[in-house]
Write an enzyme that holds these catalytic residues in place. Structure first.
Site, mmCIF file in Angstrom:
data_model
loop_
_atom_site.group_PDB
_atom_site.id
_atom_site.type_symbol
_atom_site.label_atom_id
_atom_site.label_comp_id
_atom_site.label_asym_id
_atom_site.label_seq_id
_atom_site.Cartn_x
_atom_site.Cartn_y
_atom_site.Cartn_z
ATOM 1 N N CYS A 263 0.827 -1.210 0.000
ATOM 2 C CA CYS A 263 0.000 0.000 0.000
ATOM 3 C C CYS A 263 0.870 1.271 0.000
ATOM 4 O O CYS A 263 1.548 1.542 -0.980
ATOM 5 C CB CYS A 263 -0.979 -0.030 1.167
ATOM 6 S SG CYS A 263 -2.461 0.972 0.868
ATOM 7 N N HIS A 346 -3.842 -5.255 -0.332
ATOM 8 C CA HIS A 346 -3.427 -5.902 0.916
ATOM 9 C C HIS A 346 -3.505 -7.422 0.793
ATOM 10 O O HIS A 346 -4.595 -7.997 0.944
ATOM 11 C CB HIS A 346 -4.305 -5.421 2.073
ATOM 12 C CG HIS A 346 -3.995 -4.033 2.512
ATOM 13 N ND1 HIS A 346 -3.127 -3.754 3.545
ATOM 14 C CD2 HIS A 346 -4.407 -2.831 2.034
ATOM 15 C CE1 HIS A 346 -3.029 -2.441 3.695
ATOM 16 N NE2 HIS A 346 -3.791 -1.857 2.791
ATOM 17 N N GLU A 348 -2.631 -9.627 2.846
ATOM 18 C CA GLU A 348 -3.042 -10.232 4.123
ATOM 19 C C GLU A 348 -4.554 -10.190 4.306
ATOM 20 O O GLU A 348 -5.104 -10.857 5.195
ATOM 21 C CB GLU A 348 -2.356 -9.518 5.291
ATOM 22 C CG GLU A 348 -2.974 -8.217 5.748
ATOM 23 C CD GLU A 348 -2.759 -7.026 4.823
ATOM 24 O OE1 GLU A 348 -3.351 -5.966 5.083
ATOM 25 O OE2 GLU A 348 -2.006 -7.160 3.835
#
Length: 371
Positions: A263, A346, A348
């Protein structure tokens, strides 16, 4: 839920949206943005990347499963939380629901009240989102206490999201170390507002994490901690305010150190490369954003939370690795000759799909190749 008083969302164009107040009785200012995520409001509200922003949820039903206890942990970090507190300036929703879930410790209303954050419900959020999508993100204020709305509007027009360094508000003041049971590598994380979900994925892979403040010299920290790699985290705000940080990252390029960014981390790697950044009209915030890997040709669904993107033609030593299938914006970059990778989205998730957890495995392969 009791009787809720009137509350207001005031926008810089003079629009006043009336609703019912919940959470704390206060006034908070911020950039008004929206997320299309259907679930995961605890993760979204605690995401440091939302610092300085008032969040609107397009999904009409919020609070359905309450707020879970922080005692539910993985690798010492609470599940369903992305930081130690709510980071949004305010939360605007359509329906405030009564929770019904075994892990719920409190209601959404109670949580916001405890943390001093205002909320507004009873709002046609989808109509509000259409306005932002057509006109772009704008400054605003969420008002859940009695006050002069004309004065609020004057204050809104004085604030500047673009020129405020929100990173310094969410970055730690001192180093923080997280150690997994079986340590394979040590990585210095330049903590610009790192999500707990990212830390959990690194720890799962045997990576000891040393989080350092945003304004530290990343190269000096790398050597002083005898690290194996560098990670540049996500974070809030305008990346072009962090040009000095980008310069320090550029110095690390010369050492051929394994690096990964997510990001804001990707944007700073691009700035270190001399690339240009532009602001998206209304950003990418949600958990169903399609991305394509240009190397494998595969597509996957991702979680995203960003308001800025890289101008692809301005990249110098990096190549575009992944693109957004909605607008073709840059979602991943790789260095042409150095062991550096980054994603704008992202991997994750937290909340969201796990389609791209493999990106962390790619970073581990880079670390293994340099061990």
């Amino acid at each position: 839920m009791g009787v809720h008083k009137k509350g207001y969302l005031v926008l810089e164009d003079g629009s006043v949206i009336e609703g019912k107040a919940f959470g704390a009785e206060t006034i908070r200012y911020g950039e008004v943005v929206f997320t299309t995520a259907m679930v995961g409001y605890p993760e979204s509200l605690t995401d440091p990347s939302y610092k300085g922003q008032i969040l609107i949820a397009t999904n009409p039903l919020m609070g359905t499963y309450g707020v879970s206890s922080k005692s539910l942990k993985e690798h010492g970090l609470p599940l369903h939380y992305e930081s130690d507190s709510i980071k949004v300036e305010g939360f605007v929703i359509s329906f405030l629901m009564r929770p019904n879930h075994w892990s719920s410790e409190m209601t959404l209303d109670e949580w916001l009240r405890r943390e001093g954050v205002p909320g507004l419900y009873g709002v046609d959020t989808r109509a509000l989102v259409k306005k932002i999508r057509e006109e772009g993100v704008m400054r605003g204020a969420i008002v859940t206490t009695e006050t002069d709305l004309e004065e609020i509007l004057e204050n809104i027009r004085k604030i500047s999201y673009e020129s405020t360094n929100f990173v310094e508000l969410v970055s730690p003041k001192n180093p923080i170390v997280h150690t997994p049971k079986n340590v394979k590598f040590r990585v210095v994380v330049l903590d610009l507002g790192v999500k707990f979900g990212i830390l959990r994925e690194l720890l799962k892979r045997g990576i000891e994490v040393v989080r350092i403040p945003w304004n530290w010299d990343i190269l000096e920290a790398y050597y002083s901690y005898n690290a194996d790699g560098i990670f540049i985290s996500n974070g809030p705000g305008n990346p072009t305010l962090l040009k000095e940080v980008a310069k320090r990252i550029r110095k690390a390029f010369n050492e051929e150190i394994p690096m990964m960014g997510i990001c804001l981390g990707q944007q700073l790697l691009a700035l270190a490369d001399g690339a240009e950044i532009y602001k998206l009209k209304y950003g990418h915030r949600g958990i169903n954003k399609p991305v394509k890997d240009l190397e494998s040709g595969k597509a996957f669904v991702t979680t995203q939370n960003h308001g800025y993107a890289i101008v692809p033609e301005s990249l110098n030593e990096f190549k575009v690795w992944m693109v957004n299938l909605d607008d073709n914006s840059v979602e991943g970059i790789k260095h042409e000759s150095l062991p550096i990778i980054a994603t704008q989205y992202h991997p994750e998730a937290s909340p969201g799909p796990w389609d791209s957890l493999w990106v962390f495995d790619e970073f581990v392969k880079i670390l293994e190749g340099r061990k």
